[in-house]
Design a protein around this motif. Structure first.
Motif, PDB file in Angstrom:
ATOM      1  N   ARG A 297       9.837   6.619 -44.083  1.00 55.40           N
ATOM      2  CA  ARG A 297       9.790   6.682 -45.547  1.00 55.40           C
ATOM      3  C   ARG A 297       8.474   7.273 -46.025  1.00 55.40           C
ATOM      4  N   ARG A 298       7.363   6.863 -45.394  1.00 54.51           N
ATOM      5  CA  ARG A 298       6.066   7.406 -45.797  1.00 54.51           C
ATOM      6  C   ARG A 298       5.986   8.897 -45.475  1.00 54.51           C
ATOM      7  N   ASN A 301       7.722  10.959 -48.002  1.00 53.04           N
ATOM      8  CA  ASN A 301       6.919  11.073 -49.222  1.00 53.04           C
ATOM      9  C   ASN A 301       5.663  11.911 -48.998  1.00 53.04           C
TER      10      ASN A 301
END
Length: 337
Positions: A297-298, A301
């Motif tokens: 997820r990081r 992003n």
């Protein structure tokens, strides 16, 4: 049904290889796992499962928490197309509860209500109704346990199941001893109801009935030593934590993609972290997968790259709270150079 003897477990996270077993109406049994289980079993573990299948003897699994003992039962049931019967053991569990329970309290309440209504009807000179007579039938207060359901399926329909007896070492020391005869005979009688019993062997030898008998998977975290008489009736396998090669396969199966540069670095960091300190509670495979999800997820992003993760000290790894579950281990990691 005619291919039961040919069903073998591979344990490589593959799609369902065999047609799921069906009832007399042609419907799949509802407790057959539907979701693919991305479990990677070592060659020796898969062999142990197939040996237990051939002999139809319980397979006792030991290993550190989180190494995949419980998920193995799901993987077997999914791959073979068998119903899965799950028995989760507590400190208060009794062996008989795996077979059936009898609700004495409810029956006592119903009897009291029955007697009251009966007295009212007698005053009005009304005969018993079928509904009232049924209130004292003992069978309605019996509920089969998961092992009982599996034995019934074998006895009545020639349907094998996978039975998971999870964390048997949590139970009282007498619990394994109380299971001995059931594991041997695969039959039980409901004491409260006359002439009500199930026999998966149907009076035949185990060899003649083996393809229709339940496969029993028993897990233990070694909190208690199991009786020798119990161990004699089981096959045994110690499940090691997945090595680096198997961890890669697990990641590929979970994320349905090849190992990314970020995941490659994360895998190396995870293996290094597990070997760096003397853990009170080592991180499990499931916790590793959760850690990867947060890293992914990081990365999506654009807040981390594989190179940045590679240059990060172990004590400063992101999302350590998914891997480290007590302050003692956290303190040990913070002292790493």
């Amino acid at each position: 049904m005619n291919n039961l003897a040919d069903r073998q477990y591979e344990g490589q996270g593959n799609d369902q290889k065999y047609e799921p077993l069906k009832d007399e109406n042609g419907e799949e049994f509802p407790d057959i796992p539907r979701k693919k289980e991305p479990y990677i079993a070592s060659k020796n573990l898969a062999e142990a499962v197939n040996d237990a299948l051939y002999l139809r003897r319980p397979l006792l699994l030991e290993g550190e928490p989180g190494c995949g003992k419980t998920r193995l039962a799901y993987s077997i049931a999914y791959e073979l197309g068998y119903p899965l019967k799950e028995c989760y053991i507590r400190s208060t569990s009794r062996a008989e509860e795996l077979l059936y329970t009898y609700d004495n309290i409810r029956r006592l309440y119903d009897l009291q209500e029955y007697k009251f209504i009966q007295s009212q009807l007698e005053e009005k000179q009304i005969n018993n109704s079928p509904e009232l007579t049924d209130a004292i039938e003992r069978k309605k207060y019996v509920e089969l346990g998961k092992l009982g359901e599996a034995i019934k399926l074998s006895a009545e329909r020639d349907i094998p199941s996978v039975v998971l007896v999870d964390e048997i070492d949590k139970a009282d020391i007498d619990f394994p001893n109380d299971l001995l005869l059931v594991l041997d005979r695969l039959q039980f009688e409901i004491k409260e109801v006359k002439d009500w019993k199930y026999d998966a062997l149907r009076g035949e030898e185990r060899e003649a009935r083996k393809d229709f008998l339940p496969l029993i998977i028993i897990t233990s975290n070694q909190e208690k030593e199991l009786p020798k008489a119990f161990l004699r009736r089981c096959l045994f396998y110690y499940v090691d934590f997945p090595n680096e090669v198997d961890l890669r396969k697990i990641v590929v199966n979970h994320f349905k993609q090849d190992i990314s540069p970020l995941f490659e670095v994360a895998l190396n960091k995870f293996v290094e972290l597990r070997g760096k300190i003397s853990w009170r509670k080592k991180p499990s495979t499931g916790e590793f997968i959760n850690w990867l999800r947060l890293l992914e997820r990081r990365w999506q992003n654009e807040a981390i790259t594989g190179e940045e993760l590679n240059n990060t000290k172990l004590s400063q790894l992101p999302f350590l709270h998914t891997l480290v579950k007590n302050q003692s281990d956290r303190n040990a990691i913070e002292q790493l150079i």
